[in-house]
Design an enzyme around this catalytic site. Structure first.
Site, short mmCIF file in Angstrom:
data_model
loop_
_atom_site.label_atom_id
_atom_site.label_comp_id
_atom_site.label_asym_id
_atom_site.label_seq_id
_atom_site.Cartn_x
_atom_site.Cartn_y
_atom_site.Cartn_z
N CYS A 140 69.33 22.74 58.78
CA CYS A 140 68.43 23.92 58.94
C CYS A 140 68.83 24.87 59.79
O CYS A 140 68.59 26.26 59.51
CB CYS A 140 66.88 23.30 58.94
SG CYS A 140 66.47 22.43 60.40
N HIS A 220 61.56 26.17 64.08
CA HIS A 220 62.54 26.41 65.16
C HIS A 220 62.63 28.02 65.70
O HIS A 220 62.47 28.77 64.66
CB HIS A 220 64.22 25.97 64.71
CG HIS A 220 64.05 24.60 64.56
ND1 HIS A 220 63.81 23.51 65.19
CD2 HIS A 220 64.68 24.03 63.08
CE1 HIS A 220 64.05 22.43 64.37
NE2 HIS A 220 64.62 22.68 63.18
#
Length: 337
Positions: A140, A220
């Site tokens: 990711c 994130h």
């Protein structure tokens, strides 16, 4: 119409299953689970054929009232390609199984690049996986880096990248993860694995990354410092990113000043599971100082790799040779901006 199996119906697998089902050039054979939990029950309720990875547990599924269509081996045998979303430690064992069955397979970023010797990103190296038997969609974080860096590199060239990766401690459902009250260097050595991973899809790029774990589950966050090869106006960078699908320039001044608000934005888009497949960049953070570009972006770790998996299927099964045509087709079917 090509047949696709999803081996592992967790965070990524259940999202890829829906994404595959929305395409008109591929068909979902089914999904696999190891135990009769709520996800297994929901898979059946969503109309997916459910296969069991451990045949000896068939009675447990029967007792739970969850209908199964067969074993994972039977599902694999019916398929043209398998999207492997199982835990990382079973990847090598599964690869032997796929080879024996004569089916292609796509792995996720939790596996090492060496397992397949080939990694995939829709923007940067689609052609390398065209017709390949085995590939790996990068993580990711690496997907997020590639999404924003590749258009910039195409525009003006990238000389050197330094990035600080602020990583969520765990996904929202991972009650066993942490930290709860700490900021943890992850790892405490430099570089983190993200830079080397980027090099598997953006060849020859000069990047060093450091990573931290923080007490959040939502997204994130990346802080990037990019030395550019050629002079470019900031407005040109903004224009390229604004016109690049799967990248969003969002304004903090409009109430989007945090990852929590990005997730709220995804809800307002009406996304299933609040997914934000695109990489949001804080527009105000973009700045060029002495030939160096600075910006901040976020990554919804549960969903950003999902469209990449669809494109990887299309490349490996030779359904579309042009990466931009595949990206457009995937985006349209999934409602991606």
């Amino acid at each position: 119409m090509k047949l696709v199996a999803i081996n592992g119906y967790g965070t990524i697998g259940k999202r890829v299953a829906i994404a595959v089902s929305s395409q008109d050039d591929m068909k979902l054979v089914g999904v696999s689970k190891t135990k009769p939990d709520f996800e297994a029950r929901m898979a059946v309720e969503k109309g997916h054929d459910l296969y069991i990875t451990i045949p000896e547990r068939e009675k447990l599924f029967d007792q739970a009232g969850i209908e199964i269509a067969g074993t994972a081996d039977e599902m694999i045998a019916e398929s043209d390609i398998v999207v492997d979303c199982t835990p990382g430690n079973v990847g090598p064992e599964n690869l032997d199984k796929y080879k024996k069955a004569g089916v292609k397979a796509i792995y996720q970023g939790g596996e090492d690049h060496d397992l397949t010797g080939l990694s995939f990103n829709s923007f940067s190296n689609y052609d390398d996986s065209y017709g390949a038997d085995y590939s790996r969609v990068v993580s990711c974080n690496t997907t997020g880096l590639t999404r924003s860096l590749k258009p910039i590199d195409d525009l003006c060239g990238v000389k050197k990248i330094r990035a600080v990766m602020v990583r969520r401690g765990g996904d929202p459902s991972q009650v066993n993860k942490g930290p709860i009250n700490a900021i943890v260097p992850n790892p405490p050595t430099i570089p983190s694995h993200h830079g080397p991973d980027l090099k598997t899809v953006m060849y020859g790029v000069d990047i060093t990354t450091v990573a931290l774990l923080v007490p959040t589950t939502l997204m994130h966050q990346h802080n990037l410092m990019v030395e550019l090869k050629n002079d470019v106006a900031l407005d040109d960078v903004i224009d390229v990113l604004e016109n690049r699908s799967r990248v969003l320039l969002l304004n903090a001044k409009e109430g989007l000043g945090s990852t929590a608000e990005f997730m709220e934005y995804a809800k307002e888009l009406g996304r299933s599971r609040n997914d934000l497949f695109e990489i949001p960049i804080w527009k105000e953070s973009l700045n060029i100082v002495d030939g160096e570009l600075f910006y901040m972006q976020a990554v919804h770790q549960e969903s950003d790799v999902v469209p990449e998996n669809v494109d990887a299927i299309r490349a490996m099964l030779e359904l579309e040779s042009d990466n931009e045509k595949s990206i457009e087709k995937t985006n349209k079917a999934m409602g991606i901006l």
